[in-house]
Write an enzyme that holds these catalytic residues in place. Sequence first.
Site, PDB file in Angstrom:
ATOM      1  N   LYS A  11       0.844  -1.200   0.000  1.00  0.00           N
ATOM      2  CA  LYS A  11       0.000   0.000   0.000  1.00  0.00           C
ATOM      3  C   LYS A  11       0.878   1.247   0.000  1.00  0.00           C
ATOM      4  CE  LYS A  11      -3.953   0.195   1.957  1.00  0.00           C
ATOM      5  NZ  LYS A  11      -5.099   0.236   2.898  1.00  0.00           N
TER       6      LYS A  11
ATOM      7  N   GLY B 233      -1.611   7.948  -5.511  1.00  0.00           N
ATOM      8  CA  GLY B 233      -1.113   6.592  -5.328  1.00  0.00           C
ATOM      9  C   GLY B 233      -0.318   6.373  -4.059  1.00  0.00           C
TER      10      GLY B 233
ATOM     11  N   ARG C 127       1.111  -5.390   3.228  1.00  0.00           N
ATOM     12  CA  ARG C 127      -0.030  -6.124   3.772  1.00  0.00           C
ATOM     13  C   ARG C 127      -0.013  -7.563   3.255  1.00  0.00           C
ATOM     14  NH1 ARG C 127      -5.693  -3.383   2.721  1.00  0.00           N
ATOM     15  NH2 ARG C 127      -5.272  -3.940   0.552  1.00  0.00           N
TER      16      ARG C 127
ATOM     17  N   ARG D 140     -12.109  -9.249  -3.844  1.00  0.00           N
ATOM     18  CA  ARG D 140     -13.173  -8.591  -3.090  1.00  0.00           C
ATOM     19  C   ARG D 140     -14.521  -8.858  -3.754  1.00  0.00           C
ATOM     20  NH1 ARG D 140     -10.163  -3.774  -1.210  1.00  0.00           N
ATOM     21  NH2 ARG D 140      -7.985  -4.183  -1.680  1.00  0.00           N
TER      22      ARG D 140
ATOM     23  N   ASP E 131     -16.376  -2.978  -2.111  1.00  0.00           N
ATOM     24  CA  ASP E 131     -14.991  -3.197  -2.549  1.00  0.00           C
ATOM     25  C   ASP E 131     -14.049  -3.401  -1.365  1.00  0.00           C
ATOM     26  OD1 ASP E 131     -15.814  -0.254  -2.583  1.00  0.00           O
ATOM     27  OD2 ASP E 131     -13.658  -0.071  -2.341  1.00  0.00           O
TER      28      ASP E 131
END
Length: 492
Positions: free
Chosen positions: A116, A129, A179, A186, A255
């Site tokens: 991330k 981003g 992560r 999803r 999502d």
Amino acid sequence: MRMNRTLETLAFDNTHARLPEAFHARVQPTPLTNPFLVSFNPDAAALIDLDPDEAKRPEFVEYFGGGRLLPGSEPVAMLYAGHQFGHYVPQLGDGRAILLGEVRNGTGEKWDLHLKGAGFTPFSRDDDGRAVLRSTIREYLCSEAMHGLGIPTTRALCIVGSEEPVYRETLETGATLLRLAPSHVRFGSFEVFYYRRQIERVRQLADYVIEQHYPHLAAEADRYARLLSEVATRTARMIAQWQAVGFAHGVMNSDNMSILGLTLDYGPFGFLDEYNPSFICNHSDGRGRYAFHHQPDIGYFNLRCLAQALEPVVPEEPAQAALETYEATFADCYWSHMRRKVGVSESRSEDQTLIADLLTLLLADHVDYTSCFRALGEFRLTADQEKEPLRDFFLDRAGFDAWAGRYRGRLEAEGSRDDERKMRMNRVNPKYVLRNYLAQVAIERATRERDFSEIDRLREVLRDPYAEQPEMERYAAPPPDWGKTVIVSCSS
């Protein structure tokens, strides 16, 4: 078999990257400016067989700060859509995260390495981003706190900070969070293809999910209906645990719902301090769509979105049956958790009323949810009621006394024993949760002083939230006055 691997010898098996290009975009991370290690989690490293000493190498921050690719990785940004605050958004996708690749450990488990804050992707839209240090600290700590509580969740390997300026409400600094999850597919991953009328893609993604994560369904003629039912069951169990422990997600968009029933995407989350079922943890949620007491219904809404997306492969009748499975499973799991929280070992007809009446007392007197349930384990059947320590939590002493009399009778009816009951209750009523004020202290020390010690200290405390940790007693305290006004929003 577990082994200690170096960064260069992680065992990649990039199944998602082998899907057709329709499912993702191939991208490269954008390096952070002057990266440095903020925190490293050896528990998460063990999931991918990574030797914890690897975090001491200078290459570590290069790999997880976006400056160097891990050998064997195939970075992609995943495509998905979703219902955000009830409205369908036709294309979302990984706008500030990149799936570096998938690592298989020595026991055969597969873990996504999802970075991330890795920079701009084709799905970033008007975003930069990036993630900021503040938000990465929150997710890093909460995902590990949820794991400690026994709630299904993504995990977090590390935070890499930088000197790169990133603007949110104010000017902050950029950071990345690595992560881990068995999958980042999803509900919205299916929705995007359904609404594009790309039905074969829906089927292809369902087959992929079954092959990778529900292999016991592969040979079943009704495998897609069974998939929906299992996702519904996992989601119901997860949300029941959220409700029992007092966790509010804050952005339950479709999502942000995992196909594996994992708690996914920690942004504006919060744990209940004073009990308030209408608690809204997200300052951006002006209408309270994702208020604490709405979470079970929102879980149902999101499953209906998934069922709609699977409509080409799941007929209406089994889809409806799966949704009914969600409702029944949630109710069973929630009340089972709550019975354990009050220490009853049998299920009786009066239990729901007894528990609901306790929650009503908590609400009326603004009682701290976590502290009260932990203290309830100290309740003694033979104690003088006026000397019962739990009584001091309540302003309405007469109301509490009346409830305590009913509670005592309920415990006596099943032959409950004080010490044994306390042991059981302390295994389900945490002493420590990640209250927003605790996270805020860690954030302020990290951002203002570059002192990351509080992050590591909190992570250690929250690894075992049910244990007595006398040297960490202060972390069990309800928030001070300033901590009651900590504001979190979608930028969190």
